[in-house]
Design a protein around this motif. Structure first.
Motif, mmCIF file in Angstrom:
data_model
loop_
_atom_site.group_PDB
_atom_site.id
_atom_site.type_symbol
_atom_site.label_atom_id
_atom_site.label_comp_id
_atom_site.label_asym_id
_atom_site.label_seq_id
_atom_site.Cartn_x
_atom_site.Cartn_y
_atom_site.Cartn_z
ATOM 1 N N ASP A 136 3.971 7.117 -7.445
ATOM 2 C CA ASP A 136 5.014 6.472 -8.232
ATOM 3 C C ASP A 136 5.729 5.374 -7.456
ATOM 4 O O ASP A 136 6.951 5.226 -7.535
ATOM 5 N N ILE A 137 4.952 4.628 -6.686
ATOM 6 C CA ILE A 137 5.511 3.543 -5.890
ATOM 7 C C ILE A 137 5.289 2.217 -6.614
ATOM 8 O O ILE A 137 4.159 1.911 -6.985
ATOM 9 N N PRO A 138 6.343 1.441 -6.806
ATOM 10 C CA PRO A 138 6.186 0.141 -7.467
ATOM 11 C C PRO A 138 5.253 -0.779 -6.681
ATOM 12 O O PRO A 138 5.255 -0.768 -5.454
ATOM 13 N N VAL A 139 4.491 -1.540 -7.410
ATOM 14 C CA VAL A 139 3.534 -2.449 -6.797
ATOM 15 C C VAL A 139 3.639 -3.787 -7.501
ATOM 16 O O VAL A 139 3.868 -3.835 -8.706
ATOM 17 N N VAL A 140 3.513 -4.863 -6.754
ATOM 18 C CA VAL A 140 3.460 -6.165 -7.396
ATOM 19 C C VAL A 140 2.225 -6.921 -6.917
ATOM 20 O O VAL A 140 1.887 -6.908 -5.742
ATOM 21 N N PHE A 141 1.548 -7.519 -7.852
ATOM 22 C CA PHE A 141 0.308 -8.238 -7.602
ATOM 23 C C PHE A 141 0.450 -9.706 -7.892
ATOM 24 O O PHE A 141 1.358 -10.122 -8.601
ATOM 25 N N ILE A 142 -0.536 -10.453 -7.447
ATOM 26 C CA ILE A 142 -0.645 -11.832 -7.896
ATOM 27 C C ILE A 142 -1.835 -11.904 -8.843
ATOM 28 O O ILE A 142 -2.897 -11.358 -8.545
ATOM 29 N N ARG A 179 -2.777 3.583 3.617
ATOM 30 C CA ARG A 179 -2.376 4.841 4.221
ATOM 31 C C ARG A 179 -1.152 4.662 5.114
ATOM 32 O O ARG A 179 -0.225 5.463 5.099
ATOM 33 N N ARG A 180 -1.170 3.590 5.894
ATOM 34 C CA ARG A 180 -0.032 3.319 6.762
ATOM 35 C C ARG A 180 1.245 3.211 5.945
ATOM 36 O O ARG A 180 2.294 3.730 6.321
ATOM 37 N N MET A 181 1.138 2.537 4.826
ATOM 38 C CA MET A 181 2.328 2.312 4.002
ATOM 39 C C MET A 181 2.785 3.617 3.358
ATOM 40 O O MET A 181 3.974 3.892 3.258
ATOM 41 N N LEU A 182 1.823 4.401 2.938
ATOM 42 C CA LEU A 182 2.149 5.691 2.337
ATOM 43 C C LEU A 182 2.856 6.581 3.363
ATOM 44 O O LEU A 182 3.859 7.239 3.055
ATOM 45 N N GLU A 183 2.348 6.588 4.574
ATOM 46 C CA GLU A 183 2.947 7.427 5.611
ATOM 47 C C GLU A 183 4.384 7.030 5.899
ATOM 48 O O GLU A 183 5.223 7.874 6.164
ATOM 49 N N ARG A 184 4.597 5.732 5.875
ATOM 50 C CA ARG A 184 5.952 5.261 6.173
ATOM 51 C C ARG A 184 6.832 5.322 4.941
ATOM 52 O O ARG A 184 7.982 4.892 4.979
ATOM 53 N N ASN A 185 6.247 5.776 3.841
ATOM 54 C CA ASN A 185 7.077 5.993 2.667
ATOM 55 C C ASN A 185 7.686 4.727 2.085
ATOM 56 O O ASN A 185 8.861 4.736 1.681
ATOM 57 N N SER A 205 13.145 4.695 1.747
ATOM 58 C CA SER A 205 12.928 4.254 3.126
ATOM 59 C C SER A 205 13.488 2.871 3.397
ATOM 60 O O SER A 205 13.575 2.447 4.534
ATOM 61 N N LYS A 206 13.833 2.155 2.343
ATOM 62 C CA LYS A 206 14.301 0.781 2.513
ATOM 63 C C LYS A 206 13.264 -0.051 3.252
ATOM 64 O O LYS A 206 13.585 -0.817 4.160
ATOM 65 N N LEU A 207 12.035 0.177 2.868
ATOM 66 C CA LEU A 207 10.911 -0.464 3.523
ATOM 67 C C LEU A 207 9.990 -0.987 2.429
ATOM 68 O O LEU A 207 9.659 -0.256 1.493
ATOM 69 N N PHE A 208 9.575 -2.248 2.565
ATOM 70 C CA PHE A 208 8.589 -2.777 1.636
ATOM 71 C C PHE A 208 7.292 -3.031 2.393
ATOM 72 O O PHE A 208 7.318 -3.510 3.521
ATOM 73 N N GLY A 209 6.199 -2.703 1.765
ATOM 74 C CA GLY A 209 4.908 -3.049 2.338
ATOM 75 C C GLY A 209 4.515 -4.431 1.848
ATOM 76 O O GLY A 209 4.801 -4.805 0.719
ATOM 77 N N ASP A 230 9.058 1.831 -0.184
ATOM 78 C CA ASP A 230 9.680 1.894 -1.503
ATOM 79 C C ASP A 230 8.969 0.990 -2.507
ATOM 80 O O ASP A 230 9.246 1.040 -3.699
ATOM 81 N N GLY A 231 8.099 0.154 -2.006
ATOM 82 C CA GLY A 231 7.386 -0.759 -2.887
ATOM 83 C C GLY A 231 6.362 -1.534 -2.080
ATOM 84 O O GLY A 231 6.503 -1.660 -0.868
ATOM 85 N N VAL A 232 5.358 -2.032 -2.749
ATOM 86 C CA VAL A 232 4.307 -2.766 -2.046
ATOM 87 C C VAL A 232 3.993 -4.062 -2.776
ATOM 88 O O VAL A 232 3.808 -4.071 -3.987
ATOM 89 N N ALA A 233 3.942 -5.140 -2.028
ATOM 90 C CA ALA A 233 3.520 -6.417 -2.592
ATOM 91 C C ALA A 233 2.109 -6.696 -2.098
ATOM 92 O O ALA A 233 1.883 -6.778 -0.896
ATOM 93 N N ILE A 234 1.185 -6.792 -3.015
ATOM 94 C CA ILE A 234 -0.197 -7.054 -2.643
ATOM 95 C C ILE A 234 -0.474 -8.531 -2.875
ATOM 96 O O ILE A 234 -0.774 -8.961 -3.975
#
Lengths: 350, 350
Positions: A149-155, A120-126, A70-74, A128-132
């Motif tokens: 199987d979505i990459p996630v990055v935490f602090i 959920r919003r992020m999952l729906e929009r598919n 999706s070329k979208l990051f959460g 490619d990765g999420v930064a929490i």
DNA sequence: TCCTGGATGGTAAACGTTTTCCAAACTATG
DNA sequence: CATAGTTTGGAAAACGTTTACCATCCAGGA
């Protein structure tokens, strides 16, 4: 199906029209705009010309659908209202857009149900990765992303999950400098206003403070350790509670700058002066810290490093075919001395 | 095409799997999750059960592709670093998410080329509407959106374009209250630090100020009208310029709160007191205004009204089949008196 | 009992791309 | 000059939905 001939003024033009306008095939257009090197330069030129003339803009959703990317990051943050986060967003956006990614922001406002909604919003929009970047941690959330199987990055937190990485902030270094700075000035009675303690990072900062205190040979007073919530109001309230104590500390360290600004306000209302009556140290070094009156001494944590680190590890984690663990990177902190620290008040000095 | 059997752990499950799991057709699943009323309740229940069990999340891009609606709003702002905008974003997001829309943020940082980039990003993502909350106006931008028949909402400016609406802020009311307040206190020498004047709204605020001054029977001094840029630094610099003038005003009004905070800082550096030496009034009433030292007297503009107004008119403009002009709504402003205003300094009083 | 019509479910086309596979055209070598 | 090899372009399938259209089923009236 669309009705008849779609009478809308400007029906969105697609790759199809470009192809016929440039008198080439659809595939050639696609390859041209994706910079596949084997396209005949003559045709490529024709394609670019048509693209410009027709004002063609590729449809990202169609692209995403077929490519699966999706070329979208959460980007999940605590609270957009805390100036630290806009600064972080700005850097994150800069890094993401530079690599062709768009960003979807969700603020949790510290409410678990909003967190769920964000996921959920992020999952729906598919995404490619999420930064929490919420400095806290929700196990349930992580599971959802890991399941897809979505990459996630935490602090800070170091979850044992595939395709997750974390950014390790070295709180201790900056806090140590702060405590030392106060100790050198002669302070022995130092209070600490923490963030909400269910946030892992807030707890970590407090622990780092306690540890540094011990290193400086100072015994922590539990009455001077009060819990705030990283907001202006929280800082003010926490300081008011301290002021009701029979004995006051001579210096206060805060878990973030907003808290410190709240403290300054509480002190102003109580007609107490900074740094004459109290020394004060913040954390984050938001741009505003330079503009408080007096300017705030604080521990700088580079949100640029944070943002770039996040984007980088997200990207790295996407590229690696195998799920891998723990792409760690370290974020430094250091003390910025301004004008809210000074000698302890005589009556309270040792 | 995907390689072989797609060995990725959890290949995203689609409506297809749900259908077979619930033993109905995909059409029935689609109708169920879209709440089409004619679905047999028994089947619907089976579908919902399967959705829950399989953890199905609809793919928004596929949806968007076929329906032509991305359920995405663009939000273009000046600068995310100015706390007014995060507050606006928060409200905008709240209103949008409540209606099932996602939001895409772009900050222009006052650079025209970034503006162009933002527009392109939004076009690519196929936004269903764009709110241009940048308090400025770029003709070229508008054309792009109008060409695609995308609804647009502006602040202040009233472009003659189809499917665009605007939110009219009543700057005058609040500024008038501010000027009156100062006049009543005895101020006759009032300066104004504007925003960047190429921003339409900044110009409008300045004009409103000038007009209000005249109403109060005060002759404006052009030397005391200085241009800032709506940032902390800009406010500080502007005030420093005023301090170099041979004659000083006794009060300063600012085009926004960040400017006012910058002014407070400049005054602090020059060892001048607010409100003893200068009275100061801001604009926006960001949350922080209550926390400056001393707390800032300012003109409140409700960013909640702004955000909700924007979402509402975007939605209205989308529903109407015919392109219509000018869905106007008025945003009020009013003075919030805190502690940065007081009697003019004796030596300068009339 | 048979037919008509209303409800409801299913099939398949379409959305706008990317990408695989194949065909054609050209180049170079024997 | 012929053939193999290398470019380069084109046709078509696929991504995951929605929805128009059609088929089926059942009830009720003749």
């Amino acid at each position: 199906m669309r009705s008849k001939t779609q009478t809308d003024g400007a029906a969105r033009i697609g790759i199809h029209k470009v192809a016929s306008h440039a008198r080439v095939s659809i595939a050639t257009v696609s390859r041209t705009i994706n910079h596949v090197p084997t396209v005949n330069p003559v045709l490529a030129a024709r394609v670019w010309k048509s693209v410009a003339e027709l004002n063609y803009v590729p449809n990202t959703q169609a692209r995403a659908l077929v490519s699966g990317k999706s070329k979208l990051f959460g980007l999940i943050i605590s609270e957009i209202t805390n100036p630290f986060f806009p600064e972080l967003i700005q850097e994150f956006e800069r890094a993401a857009v530079a690599r062709g990614y768009e960003i979807l922001i969700g603020s949790t406002n510290y409410e678990p149900e909003k967190m769920e909604l964000c996921a959920r919003r992020m999952l729906e929009r598919n995404v490619d990765g999420v930064a929490i970047m919420t400095f806290g941690f929700e196990e349930s959330l992580l599971d959802r992303f890991a399941g897809e199987d979505i990459p996630v990055v935490f602090i800070d937190v170091t979850p044992r999950h595939p395709r997750s990485s974390n950014l390790q902030v070295d709180y201790r270094a900056g806090i140590y400098e702060g405590v030392q700075h106060l100790a050198v000035l002669g302070h022995r009675k130092i209070g600490f206003i923490s963030g909400p303690l269910r946030l892992g990072s807030a707890e970590t900062r407090k622990l780092a403070f306690l540890d540094c205190l011990r290193c400086a040979g100072i015994k922590p007073q539990s009455a001077w350790l009060v819990e705030g919530d990283h907001t202006l109001d929280g800082g003010r309230d926490a300081m008011q509670r301290i002021l009701q104590l029979p004995e006051w500390p001579t210096a206060i360290m805060c878990s973030n700058d907003m808290t410190a600004i709240g403290v300054q306000h509480a002190l102003f209302e109580a007609d107490l002066k900074v740094p004459a009556d109290f020394s004060l140290i913040g954390f984050d070094d938001i741009h505003l810290a330079e503009y408080t009156i007096p300017p705030l001494t604080t521990v700088r944590m580079s949100c640029k490093d944070l943002a770039q680190g996040a984007v980088t590890s997200l990207l790295a984690n996407m590229e690696s075919t195998q799920s891998r663990f723990e792409t760690r990177s370290k974020i430094n902190t250091r003390l910025i001395v301004r004008q809210t620290t000074g000698l302890p008040k005589m009556s309270s000095a040792i």
